[in-house]
Design a protein around this motif. Sequence first.
Motif, short mmCIF file in Angstrom:
data_model
loop_
_atom_site.label_atom_id
_atom_site.label_comp_id
_atom_site.label_asym_id
_atom_site.label_seq_id
_atom_site.Cartn_x
_atom_site.Cartn_y
_atom_site.Cartn_z
N PRO A 170 -109.14 -111.16 139.39
CA PRO A 170 -109.72 -110.11 138.53
C PRO A 170 -109.55 -108.69 139.06
O PRO A 170 -109.30 -107.76 138.28
CB PRO A 170 -111.20 -110.50 138.45
CG PRO A 170 -111.19 -111.99 138.63
CD PRO A 170 -110.09 -112.26 139.62
N LEU A 171 -109.66 -108.50 140.36
CA LEU A 171 -109.49 -107.15 140.91
C LEU A 171 -108.04 -106.68 140.77
O LEU A 171 -107.79 -105.50 140.49
CB LEU A 171 -109.92 -107.12 142.38
CG LEU A 171 -111.43 -107.19 142.66
CD1 LEU A 171 -111.69 -107.22 144.15
CD2 LEU A 171 -112.16 -106.01 142.02
N ALA A 172 -107.11 -107.59 140.97
CA ALA A 172 -105.70 -107.23 140.82
C ALA A 172 -105.36 -106.91 139.37
O ALA A 172 -104.57 -106.01 139.08
CB ALA A 172 -104.82 -108.35 141.35
N ILE A 173 -105.97 -107.66 138.43
CA ILE A 173 -105.75 -107.38 137.01
C ILE A 173 -106.27 -105.99 136.67
O ILE A 173 -105.60 -105.22 135.96
CB ILE A 173 -106.44 -108.45 136.14
CG1 ILE A 173 -105.69 -109.79 136.27
CG2 ILE A 173 -106.48 -108.01 134.67
CD1 ILE A 173 -106.37 -110.94 135.58
N ARG A 174 -107.43 -105.66 137.18
CA ARG A 174 -107.98 -104.33 136.92
C ARG A 174 -107.07 -103.25 137.52
O ARG A 174 -106.82 -102.22 136.88
CB ARG A 174 -109.39 -104.21 137.51
CG ARG A 174 -110.06 -102.86 137.18
CD ARG A 174 -111.50 -102.83 137.64
NE ARG A 174 -111.62 -102.80 139.10
CZ ARG A 174 -112.76 -102.72 139.75
NH1 ARG A 174 -113.90 -102.68 139.08
NH2 ARG A 174 -112.79 -102.69 141.07
N ALA A 175 -106.56 -103.49 138.73
CA ALA A 175 -105.65 -102.53 139.36
C ALA A 175 -104.38 -102.36 138.53
O ALA A 175 -103.88 -101.24 138.35
CB ALA A 175 -105.30 -103.00 140.77
N LEU A 176 -103.87 -103.47 138.00
CA LEU A 176 -102.67 -103.41 137.18
C LEU A 176 -102.90 -102.61 135.91
O LEU A 176 -102.09 -101.76 135.54
CB LEU A 176 -102.21 -104.83 136.84
CG LEU A 176 -101.09 -104.96 135.81
CD1 LEU A 176 -99.84 -104.20 136.24
CD2 LEU A 176 -100.77 -106.42 135.55
N LEU A 177 -104.00 -102.86 135.24
CA LEU A 177 -104.31 -102.13 134.01
C LEU A 177 -104.47 -100.64 134.28
O LEU A 177 -104.00 -99.80 133.50
CB LEU A 177 -105.57 -102.71 133.36
CG LEU A 177 -105.43 -104.13 132.80
CD1 LEU A 177 -106.80 -104.68 132.40
CD2 LEU A 177 -104.47 -104.16 131.62
N GLU A 178 -105.11 -100.29 135.39
CA GLU A 178 -105.26 -98.88 135.76
C GLU A 178 -103.90 -98.25 136.04
O GLU A 178 -103.62 -97.11 135.64
CB GLU A 178 -106.16 -98.75 136.99
CG GLU A 178 -107.62 -99.07 136.73
CD GLU A 178 -108.45 -99.06 138.00
OE1 GLU A 178 -107.85 -98.93 139.10
OE2 GLU A 178 -109.68 -99.18 137.92
N GLN A 179 -103.03 -99.00 136.72
CA GLN A 179 -101.71 -98.47 137.04
C GLN A 179 -100.88 -98.27 135.79
O GLN A 179 -100.19 -97.25 135.64
CB GLN A 179 -100.99 -99.42 138.00
CG GLN A 179 -99.69 -98.86 138.56
CD GLN A 179 -99.92 -97.69 139.49
OE1 GLN A 179 -100.86 -97.68 140.29
NE2 GLN A 179 -99.07 -96.68 139.40
N MET A 180 -100.95 -99.23 134.86
CA MET A 180 -100.20 -99.08 133.61
C MET A 180 -100.69 -97.88 132.82
O MET A 180 -99.89 -97.15 132.21
CB MET A 180 -100.29 -100.37 132.79
CG MET A 180 -99.52 -101.53 133.39
SD MET A 180 -99.21 -102.91 132.24
CE MET A 180 -100.88 -103.45 131.86
#
Length: 249
Positions: A170-180
């Motif tokens: 979940p933390l990596a998914i949030r980081a990915l969405l923020e990066q996108m």
Amino acid sequence: MSESVLTVRGLVGGYSRKRPVLKEVDASVRPGELVGLLGLNGAGKSTLMKHIIGLLQPIGGTVEVCGHTLGSSGEAYRASFAFVPESPLLYDELSVWEHLEWTAMAYGVEEKTFRERAERLLDRFRMEKERTKFAGHLSKGMRQKVMLMCAFLARPPLYVIDEPFLGLDPLAIRALLEQMREEKEAGCGLIVSSHILSMLESYCDRYVVLHDGAVVASGTAEDVVAAAGTPPSGKVEQAFFRLVGGSGR
């Protein structure tokens, strides 16, 4: 309106001329836009992405990235995008940092810019402690993070990302969405394929819905909902199910 970073026109494609997978597919991605590529297994999403990155040659139609075609200006074409596949592909005997260095050299990223971006990505994806680890010793989720970091390090005009959420916590998914989101704000275009429609719905500007190799709906969320005949207040997820043969109720 800004010129598209990706333009697909009338694409007929696949592995066999006698039985093409893709049938007259049209799609585009503009600068600063995230386009969700939706479809069931076998709909043609991966085949479309393989045509975009040049692994398959069109049977008919054209694919342009930043105005370049693979046939007319291959080097400029390939330099204009970064691809993140569904399954991570890394060199097991290179470290995380060496993968980032190699990517920077391949895309001509200057040293100062490279170090700033690399440190920020390592922090965002919580990979600081793994920077010296060989890829062969990483978990699948960490390998996926390395693929994503390499792509975002390059910051090309176009990102082609296939099922990015698989294997991420979940933390990596949030980081990915923020990066996108940041890449969009920087003017980059993204085309992202995912089965997790609810994850994409809050971030996509437009959609392309593939079914049996053809585009059955495209455009904004409102356009997709209208094409499906679902209530105007409905969600893309409901519209998608109706478009591909589900009830959508």
